[in-house]
Design an enzyme around this catalytic site. Structure first.
Site, PDB file in Angstrom:
ATOM      1  N   GLY A 257      99.763 -33.606 127.747  1.00  0.00           N
ATOM      2  CA  GLY A 257      98.347 -33.506 128.092  1.00  0.00           C
ATOM      3  C   GLY A 257      97.796 -32.152 127.690  1.00  0.00           C
TER       4      GLY A 257
ATOM      5  CB  THR B 198     113.040 -29.018 132.586  1.00  0.00           C
ATOM      6  OG1 THR B 198     113.307 -28.460 133.870  1.00  0.00           O
ATOM      7  CG2 THR B 198     113.756 -30.337 132.453  1.00  0.00           C
TER       8      THR B 198
ATOM      9  CD  GLU C 122      98.480 -23.630 132.179  1.00  0.00           C
ATOM     10  OE1 GLU C 122      98.835 -23.698 133.368  1.00  0.00           O
ATOM     11  OE2 GLU C 122      97.336 -23.866 131.793  1.00  0.00           O
TER      12      GLU C 122
HETATM   13 MO1  MOS Z   1      96.878 -26.875 132.059  1.00  0.00          MO
HETATM   14  S1  MOS Z   1      95.578 -26.401 130.519  1.00  0.00           S
HETATM   15  O1  MOS Z   1      96.026 -26.042 133.320  1.00  0.00           O
HETATM   16  O2  MOS Z   1      96.720 -28.537 132.318  1.00  0.00           O
END
Ligand code: MOS
Length: 696
Positions: free
Chosen positions: A231, A586, A657
């Site tokens: 996503g 992971t 992130e």
């Molecule tokens: Mo991430 S861009 O906060 O789904």
């Protein structure tokens, strides 16, 4: 009583199902009488549909309906205006979905879509961001709810008085998320109830949005997202595919499968805004920052304001007495930008961490040392100590592992045949947040346990991580724990976004497990099923507002062909401090994935918009270039053993992130070191470096 499951490298629970092809994604659920939808995008940028001629389309074999603003089921105004699709003839941007063709086969739907004739009235448009755009304005706040501008001390005076100054402007283009699985939905109405299988990062928020749009109680809607093929933020909330599929299914009174094509993902599902970022840094001759200013410009649409927090990274990263950050936006006739991996921090860090490199050179200090010298235990923005801040430790360990010591700072100082070699470094940080979630834990008479939570595994390994956390919290081997996620019938939970999935879900799972253990005082299996539940809304909401961040240091060695400007990476190495790591396998994939995406941003990715047509030219993976294995020979990710008890019960900071933040700056800084050429507009394509032997 931990059983040691947390911290162990378990393979993904769903691995065998994925490898054997039995894991089901949103449009892979068999359903009686299923039909296929094909979205029709607008051919103009800004205007009005004056006529839709569906005669030919409806006559085409297999076509059941053409759903458009003239005949679509009505929806209420929802929280996201861009989701009120097929309700009115207005076109806000090119590529906006204006109709859906429904047919008995996918091919028939596609052919039907080709045969829909649409006439438009269209007017002039503005689709390209510039720093002197007449529409520039100051939004009331930036995402998610930060102040638009900040100021402390007197930046102008502090800057003017400093002996060393850097004033530079960086530009980043639009980026498109492009998960492997497109936005896709199967929708089915039955007795006034709506069932959707949706490719989303959060089934709970999708259900809430559908409930508003279709004016239904949430209990009448079920959203299943058992497996999701990526996503990167673009599936963070309900998107066009789920709305179109639900509208179409209601219209034809049959289940509808609708998957956007790769081309249709460019724009309407969201993308990272282009940015123009001016950075001004001032320092003493010993490299101590005295003034920092970050002015960021981005774009939004005419439909809804999306104000990316581009300069927020700069507020908390390095200390200085005089500080200022600003955000300005332009409303363009474009699709609304949306989240893409580290929205704000990623492009913001590219600019600031590049400028820090420029400052290091201006002062004559090693760029690792410059960052160490400007570290701070107190958040310069909030004025409070960080719960933990291990940026310096990441820089030190990274420098050690990378072999940074003894680096010759002079430019173009290393050469290997045709290749100019250089190294670069950048800092990285990302907020460590959590959101309320709920979960249940059940003890069964056979000694096994069931843990249920509507978490979403978008390919990160979240299912496995929660399972490990649950086992430790229950004090049993993980083999005795069954985990259920990805269904809005399960206890409501936070979406998989903002690097806060594991923190949020673990919190609820641990509390549910604790509540269950209190119900089972003797610890043995119950005679009948016993269930306990937990909801962390109060606990998360009541948490003190302390600055919580993960940190990292990115190191890169590049080689640049002296004649062709071709850039390749010999190696990329990151060290991160992100709290407790639940699953090393992971986690490593997440960090390396983020770094890879940062490399891709540095060298390749660029949404090119043609102002004449108001649309992206390179809207497929043949022309929107992304990185590949050939670009880099080695990527390594490491992490510190960090303990921070002010985060959440699992002690995790989130790792989705942090890996992308700073990565592009490290590449750009290495390219500069190798060639002497500073490229301030990404991507660093070879046409900007061709003949680099003569450029510097
Ligand atoms: Mo991430 S861009 O906060 O789904």
């Amino acid at each position: 009583m931990s059983t040691g499951a947390v911290g162990r490298a378990y393979p993904r629970l769903e691995g065998p199902a994925k490898v054997t092809g039995t894991a089901r994604y949103a449009v892979e659920y068999p359903m009686d009488g299923v039909t296929y939808g094909w979205a029709v995008p607008s051919a103009v940028v800004r205007g009005r549909i004056t006529r839709i001629d569906t005669t030919e389309a409806l006559a085409s074999p297999g076509v059941l309906a053409v759903v458009h603003h003239g005949n679509a089921p009505r929806m209420a105004p929802g929280p996201q205006p861009e989701l009120r699709l097929l309700q009115e003839p207005t076109v806000h941007y090119r590529g906006q979905y204006v109709a859906v063709v429904v047919a008995t086969t996918l091919e028939a739907a596609r052919e039907g879509a080709r045969l829909v004739r649409i006439d438009y009235d269209s007017g002039p448009h503005s689709t390209v961001l510039t720093e002197d755009h007449p529409g520039l304005y100051k939004p009331d706040q930036v995402n998610p709810s930060y102040p638009t501008d900040t100021a402390e001390g007197d930046f102008d005076a502090g800057y003017a008085a400093a002996p060393v100054r850097v004033d530079v402007t960086y530009r980043t283009p639009a980026y498109h998320n492009n998960p492997m699985e497109p936005h896709a939905t199967t929708a089915q109405w039955h007795d006034g109830r709506l069932l959707v299988h949706d490719s989303t990062q959060g089934a709970t928020p999708v259900r809430a949005t559908l409930a508003e749009l279709f004016e239904l109680p949430p209990e009448s809607i079920r959203v299943v997202a058992e497996h999701v093929g990526g996503g990167f933020g673009s599936k963070g909330y309900a998107k066009a595919s789920v709305v179109l599929a639900a509208l179409a299914a209601r219209h034809v009174e049959r289940p509808v499968k609708l998957a956007l094509t790769r081309q249709q993902l460019f724009g309407p599902v969201g993308y990272r805004t282009p940015t123009i970022q001016r950075i001004r840094l001032a320092a003493d001759t010993d490299g101590r920052l005295t003034a920092i200013c970050h002015d960021a410009i981005g774009q939004t649409s005419t439909i809804r304001e999306f104000a990316e927090q581009t300069a927020v990274y700069t507020r908390s990263m390095y200390a200085a007495p005089h500080r200022r950050t600003t955000h300005r936006l332009v409303r363009l006739d474009v699709p609304t930008p949306f989240w893409m991996r580290a929205p704000g921090e990623c492009p913001g860090a590219y600019a600031l961490e590049s400028a820090m490199d420029e400052l290091a050179i201006a002062v004559g200090i090693d760029p690792v040392e410059l960052r160490v010298r400007n570290d701070t235990a107190v958040d310069p923005d909030q004025g409070r100590p960080f719960t933990s801040r291990n940026l310096v430790a990441c820089l030190r360990e990274g420098a050690e592992r990378f072999g940074w010591a003894g680096r010759d700072p002079s430019l173009r100082s290393r050469r290997d045949g045709r290749w100019l070699i250089g190294t670069g470094v950048a800092g990285s940080s990302y907020p460590a947040r959590a959101r309320p979630s709920s979960a249940t834990a059940t003890a069964r008479p056979d000694g096994s346990f069931l843990v249920q939570i509507n978490a979403t595994d978008i390919g990160t390994g979240a299912r496995t991580a929660i399972w490990q956390v649950a086992a430790d919290a229950l004090g049993v081997p993980p083999e005795r724990v069954e985990i259920r996620i990805g269904d809005s019938e399960l206890p409501a939970a936070a979406l998989a976004g903002g690097s806060m999935g594991t923190a949020s879900w673990s919190w609820a799972v641990i509390r549910a497990a604790q509540a269950l253990r209190e119900k089972l005082p003797d610890g043995g299996p119950p005679t009948g099923e016993v269930t306990a539940e937990a909801d962390t809304t109060e606990e998360v909401g009541g948490q003190p507002a302390l600055p919580r961040y993960a940190y990292g240091a990115q190191f890169v060695e590049v080689r640049v062909d002296a004649d062709t400007g071709e850039v390749r990476l010999n190696r990329m190495l990151g060290v991160f401090a992100a709290g407790r790591v639940v699953n090393p396998t992971t986690a490593r994939s997440q960090l390396i994935g983020g770094m890879t995406m940062g490399l891709s941003m540095a060298l390749h990715e660029e949404g090119l918009l043609d102002e004449r047509y108001g649309d992206w030219v390179n809207h497929d993976l043949a022309t929107y270039h992304i990185t590949s294995c050939a670009d880099v020979e080695s990527i390594e990710a490491y992490w510190l053993d960090e303990r921070d008890d002010k985060l959440n019960p699992a002690g995790v900071k989130g790792i989705g992130e942090i890996g992308i933040v700073g990565a592009a700056a490290a590449v750009a800084n290495a390219v500069h070191h190798a060639t002497g050429v500073r490229i301030r507009e990404l991507p660093i394509r070879l046409d900007k470096l061709i003949g680099v032997s003569d450029l510097a």
